[in-house]
Design a protein around this motif. Structure first.
Motif, mmCIF file in Angstrom:
data_model
loop_
_atom_site.group_PDB
_atom_site.id
_atom_site.type_symbol
_atom_site.label_atom_id
_atom_site.label_comp_id
_atom_site.label_asym_id
_atom_site.label_seq_id
_atom_site.Cartn_x
_atom_site.Cartn_y
_atom_site.Cartn_z
ATOM 1 N N UNK A 90 0.811 -0.971 0.178
ATOM 2 C CA UNK A 90 -0.018 0.087 -0.024
ATOM 3 C C UNK A 90 0.911 1.316 0.051
ATOM 4 N N UNK A 91 2.000 1.143 0.661
ATOM 5 C CA UNK A 91 2.948 2.425 0.701
ATOM 6 C C UNK A 91 3.277 2.680 -0.581
ATOM 7 N N UNK A 92 3.946 1.606 -1.442
ATOM 8 C CA UNK A 92 4.320 1.758 -2.807
ATOM 9 C C UNK A 92 3.429 2.272 -3.615
ATOM 10 N N UNK A 93 2.112 2.010 -3.401
ATOM 11 C CA UNK A 93 0.925 2.511 -4.116
ATOM 12 C C UNK A 93 0.877 4.198 -3.607
ATOM 13 N N UNK A 94 0.774 4.404 -2.563
ATOM 14 C CA UNK A 94 0.852 5.783 -1.922
ATOM 15 C C UNK A 94 1.495 6.810 -2.329
ATOM 16 N N UNK A 95 3.076 6.069 -2.619
ATOM 17 C CA UNK A 95 4.108 6.958 -2.611
ATOM 18 C C UNK A 95 4.125 8.190 -3.606
ATOM 19 N N UNK A 96 3.344 7.845 -4.710
ATOM 20 C CA UNK A 96 3.438 9.022 -5.823
ATOM 21 C C UNK A 96 2.301 10.223 -5.519
ATOM 22 N N UNK A 97 1.588 9.757 -4.615
ATOM 23 C CA UNK A 97 0.465 10.495 -4.457
ATOM 24 C C UNK A 97 0.496 11.879 -3.594
ATOM 25 N N UNK A 98 0.217 13.074 -3.890
ATOM 26 C CA UNK A 98 0.651 14.130 -3.094
ATOM 27 C C UNK A 98 0.159 14.235 -1.622
ATOM 28 N N UNK A 99 -0.971 13.570 -1.183
ATOM 29 C CA UNK A 99 -1.238 13.285 0.004
ATOM 30 C C UNK A 99 -2.301 12.149 0.086
ATOM 31 N N UNK A 100 -2.613 11.751 1.345
ATOM 32 C CA UNK A 100 -3.455 10.585 1.517
ATOM 33 C C UNK A 100 -4.116 10.545 2.769
ATOM 34 N N UNK A 101 -5.431 10.207 2.974
ATOM 35 C CA UNK A 101 -6.309 10.033 3.873
ATOM 36 C C UNK A 101 -6.377 8.849 4.407
ATOM 37 N N UNK A 102 -6.294 8.266 5.610
ATOM 38 C CA UNK A 102 -6.375 7.032 6.089
ATOM 39 C C UNK A 102 -7.685 7.018 7.283
ATOM 40 N N UNK A 103 -8.671 6.060 6.984
ATOM 41 C CA UNK A 103 -9.705 5.894 7.867
ATOM 42 C C UNK A 103 -9.374 4.648 8.490
ATOM 43 N N UNK A 104 -9.646 4.701 9.784
ATOM 44 C CA UNK A 104 -9.679 3.296 10.534
ATOM 45 C C UNK A 104 -11.350 3.462 11.257
ATOM 46 N N UNK A 105 -11.809 2.026 11.265
ATOM 47 C CA UNK A 105 -13.003 1.717 12.158
ATOM 48 C C UNK A 105 -12.912 0.337 12.472
ATOM 49 N N UNK A 106 -13.966 -0.272 12.692
ATOM 50 C CA UNK A 106 -14.191 -1.540 13.057
ATOM 51 C C UNK A 106 -13.938 -2.544 11.991
ATOM 52 N N UNK A 107 -14.360 -2.083 10.557
ATOM 53 C CA UNK A 107 -14.055 -2.887 9.492
ATOM 54 C C UNK A 107 -12.826 -2.786 9.193
ATOM 55 N N UNK A 108 -11.703 -2.071 9.481
ATOM 56 C CA UNK A 108 -10.648 -2.130 8.907
ATOM 57 C C UNK A 108 -9.899 -0.772 8.804
ATOM 58 N N UNK A 109 -8.989 -0.820 7.882
ATOM 59 C CA UNK A 109 -8.196 0.419 7.422
ATOM 60 C C UNK A 109 -8.611 0.554 5.698
ATOM 61 N N UNK A 110 -8.651 1.813 5.428
ATOM 62 C CA UNK A 110 -8.683 2.356 4.180
ATOM 63 C C UNK A 110 -8.011 3.645 3.979
ATOM 64 N N UNK A 111 -7.383 3.639 2.850
ATOM 65 C CA UNK A 111 -6.536 4.771 2.155
ATOM 66 C C UNK A 111 -7.293 5.207 1.030
#
Length: 250
Positions: A90-111
């Motif tokens: 996931x970090x490799x996917x997010x690396x080129x992006x200027x910014x990333x939002x991360x959400x965490x809840x009972x279902x897991x983690x989403x970027x």
């Protein structure tokens, strides 16, 4: 997972903070044979608390912690475990992006980045209490500031098996295997002279994970964990366990 039931949004991470943190911490997870016995040691802990996010990994002999400050945050504290390989992907996917939002809840983690999104599976295991380990560290009695690249190269060039001993005086750091010096480097050493031994397979990765020109090992005693951090990056810390010094030849 634990924490509040509400959605935890960790706002925005600016490039390259998150991806760089993963590159520093993920190598501290355990090797494949150890992960088979202790699966949790193949995971990275994401610890969210008080406007700070920590990524943590350990193989029992090394503990890596990187603190991040998101640009914005909301919600309560939460801790989640994710597999190191999935996190690196996931970090490799997010690396080129200027910014990333991360959400965490009972279902897991989403970027979320741009118009794309990625889910990050979580692991239901109990991670070691790294905060207790950090809180239990005694004050450093010896500090060494040495050229990180030169120290790493000297260890690699020695190419010996068995414990590596570091010896200090005020201006020098000497590396030795089985009592025989293999390299002497200029260094700034505070505190009384000290000698301490490490597994050569453990210390170099701690140096490789740093950034900047200098490494700053902080030693409380030759038998307690040693804090190894970049001299100019206080947000990243590695703990390395010393070993018994190898006996010298008669």
């Amino acid at each position: 997972m634990d924490g509040t039931e509400a959605l935890m949004s960790i706002g925005t991470f600016a490039r390259p903070g998150g991806a760089g943190a993963v590159r520093q911490v993920a190598p501290a997870v355990a090797s494949a044979p150890v992960r088979e016995e202790f699966p949790v040691l193949g995971c990275v802990l994401i610890d969210i608390e008080r406007q700070e996010v920590r990524l943590v990994a350990t193989d029992r002999y090394r503990l890596a912690v990187r603190a991040l400050r998101p640009l914005s945050a909301e919600g309560g504290p939460r801790r989640v475990l994710v597999g190191a390989s999935e996190l690196k992907d996931v970090a490799s996917w997010a690396g080129p992006l200027p910014d990333v939002d991360i959400e965490v809840d009972r279902r897991g983690v989403r970027l979320h980045g741009g118009r794309a999104a990625r889910a990050l599976p979580t692991v239901d295991e109990t991670f070691p209490d790294y905060r207790m380990i950090l809180d239990d560290l005694p004050a450093a009695r010896h500090r060494i500031i040495a050229d990180r690249t030169a120290l790493r190269a000297a260890i690699a060039e020695a190419g010996h098996d068995g414990p590596l001993t570091l010896r200090t005086d005020e201006r020098r750091l000497t590396l030795a295997f089985r009592g025989s010096a293999t390299a002497t480097l200029p260094a700034v050493c505070t505190g009384a002279p000290v000698r301490i031994a490490f597994d050569p397979g453990v210390l170099p990765p701690a140096l490789d994970a740093g950034v900047g020109p200098d490494a700053l090992p902080e030693i409380s005693s030759p038998t307690r964990p040693v804090v190894v951090r970049p001299a100019d990056q206080g947000s990243f810390t590695t703990l390395v366990m010393p070993v018994h010094e190898a006996p010298t030849a008669a």
